[in-house]
Design a protein around this motif. Structure first.
Motif, PDB file in Angstrom:
ATOM      1  N   GLY A  45       0.825  -1.215   0.000  1.00 47.28           N
ATOM      2  CA  GLY A  45       0.000   0.000   0.000  1.00 47.28           C
ATOM      3  C   GLY A  45       0.856   1.262   0.000  1.00 47.28           C
ATOM      4  N   LYS A  46       0.449   2.219  -0.804  1.00 42.48           N
ATOM      5  CA  LYS A  46       1.171   3.499  -0.860  1.00 42.48           C
ATOM      6  C   LYS A  46       1.083   4.187   0.506  1.00 42.48           C
ATOM      7  CE  LYS A  46       2.079   3.688  -5.341  1.00 42.48           C
ATOM      8  NZ  LYS A  46       3.411   3.664  -5.844  1.00 42.48           N
ATOM      9  N   PRO A  47       2.100   4.982   0.846  1.00 44.42           N
ATOM     10  CA  PRO A  47       2.074   5.639   2.158  1.00 44.42           C
ATOM     11  C   PRO A  47       1.020   6.752   2.200  1.00 44.42           C
ATOM     12  CG  PRO A  47       3.948   6.410   0.886  1.00 44.42           C
ATOM     13  CD  PRO A  47       3.305   5.303   0.092  1.00 44.42           C
ATOM     14  N   ASN A  48       0.475   6.951   3.369  1.00 45.45           N
ATOM     15  CA  ASN A  48      -0.487   8.039   3.551  1.00 45.45           C
ATOM     16  C   ASN A  48       0.264   9.361   3.620  1.00 45.45           C
ATOM     17  OD1 ASN A  48      -2.825   6.449   3.690  1.00 45.45           O
ATOM     18  ND2 ASN A  48      -2.459   5.989   5.849  1.00 45.45           N
ATOM     19  N   GLY A  49      -0.350  10.389   3.031  1.00 47.78           N
ATOM     20  CA  GLY A  49       0.233  11.727   3.095  1.00 47.78           C
ATOM     21  C   GLY A  49      -0.240  12.451   4.334  1.00 47.78           C
ATOM     22  N   LEU A  77       2.931  16.013   9.178  1.00 51.63           N
ATOM     23  CA  LEU A  77       4.111  15.815   8.313  1.00 51.63           C
ATOM     24  C   LEU A  77       5.053  14.766   8.904  1.00 51.63           C
ATOM     25  CD1 LEU A  77       4.757  19.517   7.257  1.00 51.63           C
ATOM     26  CD2 LEU A  77       3.887  17.656   5.803  1.00 51.63           C
ATOM     27  N   GLU A  78       5.148  14.735  10.242  1.00 48.79           N
ATOM     28  CA  GLU A  78       5.973  13.715  10.903  1.00 48.79           C
ATOM     29  C   GLU A  78       5.388  12.324  10.672  1.00 48.79           C
ATOM     30  OE1 GLU A  78       6.411  14.738  15.047  1.00 48.79           O
ATOM     31  OE2 GLU A  78       7.475  16.600  14.566  1.00 48.79           O
ATOM     32  N   LYS A  79       4.056  12.226  10.779  1.00 49.01           N
ATOM     33  CA  LYS A  79       3.399  10.945  10.522  1.00 49.01           C
ATOM     34  C   LYS A  79       3.616  10.523   9.066  1.00 49.01           C
ATOM     35  CE  LYS A  79      -0.206  11.213  14.056  1.00 49.01           C
ATOM     36  NZ  LYS A  79      -1.646  11.254  14.326  1.00 49.01           N
ATOM     37  N   GLU A  80       3.534  11.496   8.166  1.00 46.34           N
ATOM     38  CA  GLU A  80       3.769  11.202   6.742  1.00 46.34           C
ATOM     39  C   GLU A  80       5.202  10.687   6.532  1.00 46.34           C
ATOM     40  OE1 GLU A  80       3.263  13.388   2.446  1.00 46.34           O
ATOM     41  OE2 GLU A  80       4.097  14.601   4.073  1.00 46.34           O
ATOM     42  N   ALA A  81       6.181  11.328   7.175  1.00 46.91           N
ATOM     43  CA  ALA A  81       7.579  10.909   7.041  1.00 46.91           C
ATOM     44  C   ALA A  81       7.772   9.493   7.573  1.00 46.91           C
ATOM     45  CB  ALA A  81       8.499  11.891   7.772  1.00 46.91           C
ATOM     46  N   ALA A  82       7.153   9.193   8.710  1.00 46.11           N
ATOM     47  CA  ALA A  82       7.261   7.844   9.280  1.00 46.11           C
ATOM     48  C   ALA A  82       6.601   6.827   8.359  1.00 46.11           C
ATOM     49  CB  ALA A  82       6.620   7.809  10.664  1.00 46.11           C
ATOM     50  N   GLU A  83       5.449   7.182   7.809  1.00 46.01           N
ATOM     51  CA  GLU A  83       4.729   6.294   6.892  1.00 46.01           C
ATOM     52  C   GLU A  83       5.555   6.056   5.616  1.00 46.01           C
ATOM     53  OE1 GLU A  83       1.065   4.248   5.574  1.00 46.01           O
ATOM     54  OE2 GLU A  83       1.965   4.728   7.495  1.00 46.01           O
ATOM     55  N   THR A  84       6.176   7.101   5.108  1.00 48.46           N
ATOM     56  CA  THR A  84       7.007   6.979   3.910  1.00 48.46           C
ATOM     57  C   THR A  84       8.222   6.096   4.187  1.00 48.46           C
ATOM     58  OG1 THR A  84       6.272   9.139   3.115  1.00 48.46           O
ATOM     59  CG2 THR A  84       8.321   8.290   2.188  1.00 48.46           C
ATOM     60  N   ARG A 101       8.393   3.708   6.416  1.00 48.83           N
ATOM     61  CA  ARG A 101       7.879   2.346   6.518  1.00 48.83           C
ATOM     62  C   ARG A 101       7.663   1.760   5.121  1.00 48.83           C
ATOM     63  NH1 ARG A 101       3.683   0.087   4.780  1.00 48.83           N
ATOM     64  NH2 ARG A 101       2.638   2.048   4.373  1.00 48.83           N
ATOM     65  N   TYR A 102       7.038   2.549   4.273  1.00 45.49           N
ATOM     66  CA  TYR A 102       6.744   2.111   2.908  1.00 45.49           C
ATOM     67  C   TYR A 102       8.041   1.776   2.153  1.00 45.49           C
ATOM     68  CZ  TYR A 102       5.527   2.492  -2.043  1.00 45.49           C
ATOM     69  OH  TYR A 102       5.386   2.264  -3.379  1.00 45.49           O
ATOM     70  N   GLU A 103       9.010   2.673   2.226  1.00 41.02           N
ATOM     71  CA  GLU A 103      10.275   2.457   1.519  1.00 41.02           C
ATOM     72  C   GLU A 103      11.018   1.225   2.044  1.00 41.02           C
ATOM     73  OE1 GLU A 103      12.230   6.257   1.815  1.00 41.02           O
ATOM     74  OE2 GLU A 103      11.004   7.121   0.208  1.00 41.02           O
ATOM     75  N   ALA A 104      10.949   1.010   3.353  1.00 37.03           N
ATOM     76  CA  ALA A 104      11.589  -0.175   3.946  1.00 37.03           C
ATOM     77  C   ALA A 104      10.893  -1.447   3.469  1.00 37.03           C
ATOM     78  CB  ALA A 104      11.562  -0.096   5.471  1.00 37.03           C
ATOM     79  N   GLU A 105       9.560  -1.435   3.413  1.00 35.79           N
ATOM     80  CA  GLU A 105       8.821  -2.603   2.946  1.00 35.79           C
ATOM     81  C   GLU A 105       9.097  -2.874   1.464  1.00 35.79           C
ATOM     82  OE1 GLU A 105       4.631  -2.649   3.874  1.00 35.79           O
ATOM     83  OE2 GLU A 105       4.997  -2.203   5.984  1.00 35.79           O
TER      84      GLU A 105
END
Length: 195
Positions: free
Chosen positions: A52-56, A101-108, A110-114
């Motif tokens: 799943g794409k990361p949430n913005g 924006l911090e949540k978005e960075a953490a989500e991104t 996570r996404y990149e690691a997955e």
């Protein structure tokens, strides 16, 4: 005279056949064992797309404030509620947006690691498939080589046996000829005595 000598040499050189060139050895064709690099890339892309794409940042804001804005606009449809949410988010200052924006960075992250893990897993699968395919190819090549060598050895042994048989037949033929000659000679001596 020098010109005639030069012309004579040129004629002689033209008459000589060109030096025969040794045939070039054929380059070994690289054999692809297992999936190609393009197949690897396709499989990695498919694996990445399955995640799943990361949430913005706006999505995180929407999760928190959607209920409140919907209550404030009870007669509005979902499109109007969403427009109001976007307007409110756009008016936020950087400090207010920082949480989202911090949540978005953490989500991104996570996404990149997955995605990286999924691509690495696909690469490992492809490497294993390639190793297995190479092993099977080499085993087949070794079996074919052994069969060819056995066939060559059998042909040599058959040729050797045929030569041995021919030599024995020739020897037997000579022996028969000598025996026939001896018998003929004996018959010739004995035939002269009868009268």
């Amino acid at each position: 005279d020098d010109a005639a000598a030069v012309d004579g040499e040129a004629d002689a050189a033209a008459e000589k056949p060109a030096a025969e060139k040794k045939p070039k050895k054929a380059k070994k064709e690289k054999v692809q064992h297992g999936p190609t690099d393009d197949e690897l890339a396709t499989r990695q892309t498919e694996a990445a797309e399955a995640i799943g794409k990361p949430n913005g940042a706006f999505r995180f804001y929407k999760k928190v404030h959607l209920g409140r804005v919907a209550e404030e606009l009870p007669d509005a449809d979902s499109k109007d509620v969403l427009k109001e949410l976007k307007r409110q988010y756009a008016e936020l200052d950087d400090g207010s947006k920082a949480e989202y924006l911090e949540k978005e960075a953490a989500e991104t992250a996570r996404y990149e690691a997955e995605v990286a893990a999924a691509k690495a897993a696909v690469a490992a699968e492809v490497d294993a498939e390639r190793a297995k395919a190479k092993e099977e190819y080499e085993a087949t090549a070794a079996a074919e080589k052994a069969a060819a060598e056995a066939e060559k050895k059998a042909a040599k042994e058959a040729e050797k046996a045929a030569k041995k048989e021919a030599a024995a037949a020739k020897k037997a033929e000579k022996k028969e000829a000598a025996a026939a000659k001896k018998a003929a000679k004996k018959a010739g001596k004995g035939g002269g005595m009868i009268q």
